[in-house]
Design a protein around this motif. Structure first.
Motif, PDB file in Angstrom:
ATOM      1  N   ALA A  27       0.517  -4.118  -5.802  1.00 22.78           N
ATOM      2  CA  ALA A  27       0.628  -3.018  -5.245  1.00 22.78           C
ATOM      3  C   ALA A  27      -0.695  -1.897  -5.508  1.00 22.78           C
ATOM      4  N   LEU A  28      -0.693  -0.946  -4.671  1.00 21.23           N
ATOM      5  CA  LEU A  28      -1.654   0.017  -4.694  1.00 21.23           C
ATOM      6  C   LEU A  28      -0.890   1.462  -5.055  1.00 21.23           C
ATOM      7  N   ARG A  29      -1.420   2.080  -6.032  1.00 21.51           N
ATOM      8  CA  ARG A  29      -0.616   3.405  -6.330  1.00 21.51           C
ATOM      9  C   ARG A  29      -1.680   4.197  -7.009  1.00 21.51           C
TER      10      ARG A  29
ATOM     11  N   VAL B 138       0.967  -1.120  -0.133  1.00 20.85           N
ATOM     12  CA  VAL B 138      -0.041   0.015   0.141  1.00 20.85           C
ATOM     13  C   VAL B 138       0.772   1.223  -0.084  1.00 20.85           C
ATOM     14  N   GLY B 139       0.968   2.034  -1.211  1.00 19.53           N
ATOM     15  CA  GLY B 139       1.773   2.960  -1.297  1.00 19.53           C
ATOM     16  C   GLY B 139       3.247   2.685  -1.827  1.00 19.53           C
TER      17      GLY B 139
ATOM     18  N   LEU C 284      -8.046  -1.171  -2.389  1.00 18.26           N
ATOM     19  CA  LEU C 284      -7.401  -1.617  -1.268  1.00 18.26           C
ATOM     20  C   LEU C 284      -8.061  -2.739  -0.474  1.00 18.26           C
ATOM     21  N   ASN C 285      -9.190  -3.051  -0.564  1.00 14.67           N
ATOM     22  CA  ASN C 285     -10.028  -4.214   0.076  1.00 14.67           C
ATOM     23  C   ASN C 285      -9.556  -5.430  -0.804  1.00 14.67           C
TER      24      ASN C 285
ATOM     25  N   TYR D 118      -2.984  -1.760  -8.756  1.00 16.64           N
ATOM     26  CA  TYR D 118      -4.334  -1.249  -8.745  1.00 16.64           C
ATOM     27  C   TYR D 118      -4.112   0.152  -8.191  1.00 16.64           C
ATOM     28  N   GLY D 119      -5.494   0.971  -8.402  1.00  9.83           N
ATOM     29  CA  GLY D 119      -5.408   2.400  -8.129  1.00  9.83           C
ATOM     30  C   GLY D 119      -5.452   2.448  -6.496  1.00  9.83           C
TER      31      GLY D 119
END
Length: 228
Positions: free
Chosen positions: A113-115, A91-92, A138-139, A131-132
């Protein structure tokens, strides 16, 4: 910071030795003319990446059990997990996240990854899925990851972004690792998830209040790795 700028109005440049700048921001600074703010992006990326993989291995190999058995001079074999083939969710996905992804890739882990701008990581050789930063993504990251690393900066948008809903969506026996900022996480919700088994464990290099108050349950939970 407001007091510093008022006392020393001729300051033109403020530099922090950390990547995060949340602790120096203020309305006074935002409205100050001619003041540049810089950070130490990348300075601690490799250290925090190594910490993250250490925390993954800590829970995969059950180091607390190894240490208990050694202390008791007790020889007993038990099954352990491999990091190879496991999924690390980040996350980030900034400089710290990418450094962790590089190490995780070397271990043979899958990286999700979350970006904020996922298109910027399209050709990244260390990440498998990007992912966005919306709540649904996030979930989804929590549901897919064996290990979840939080390396996001603290902003009004990220404060409290990880809470009960995310831990409810977490994969069975997931481990949560925070090297970003403590207030990004709803600490009470995380403690509840650690107590009732929704989370296998947590590796925390940051907490909401530092130093961590002695009355915090985090000190007494066996499935928590804490570092100051």
């Amino acid at each position: 910071m407001a007091e510093l700028l008022q006392t020393l109005p001729y300051i033109e440049w403020i530099h922090t030795r950390s990547a995060g700048i949340d602790f120096v921001t203020s309305d006074t600074l935002a409205n100050a003319d001619g003041v540049s703010v810089t950070n130490a992006k990348g300075m601690f990326s490799s250290t925090l990446a190594e910490y993250t993989l250490m925390a993954c291995a800590y829970f995969a190999k059950d180091l607390p059990r190894l240490l208990r058995q050694k202390g008791a001079a007790h020889w007993e074999k038990y099954p352990v997990l491999e990091l190879r083939g496991a999924t690390l969710g980040i996350v980030g996905y900034g400089d710290i996240g990418r450094a962790a992804a590089r190490l995780a890739s070397a271990y043979g882990m899958k990286v999700v990854a979350l970006r904020r701008n996922p298109e910027k990581a399209q050709d990244d050789p260390f990440v498998d899925v990007v992912y966005g930063n919306d709540k649904e993504s996030l979930n989804r990251l929590f549901a897919e990851s064996d290990y979840i690393m939080c390396a996001a900066p603290l902003t009004p948008e990220t404060r409290g972004m990880i809470g009960k809903e995310q831990f409810d969506n977490a994969k069975r026996d997931a481990v949560f690792i925070n090297v970003g900022r403590g207030p990004i996480v709803d600490e009470d919700a995380m403690i509840d998830a650690l107590k009732d088994g929704r989370l296998k464990g947590a590796g925390l290099d940051v907490v909401a209040v530092e130093p961590l108050p002695k009355e915090s349950d985090l000190w007494r939970l066996d499935n928590v790795l804490l570092s100051p």
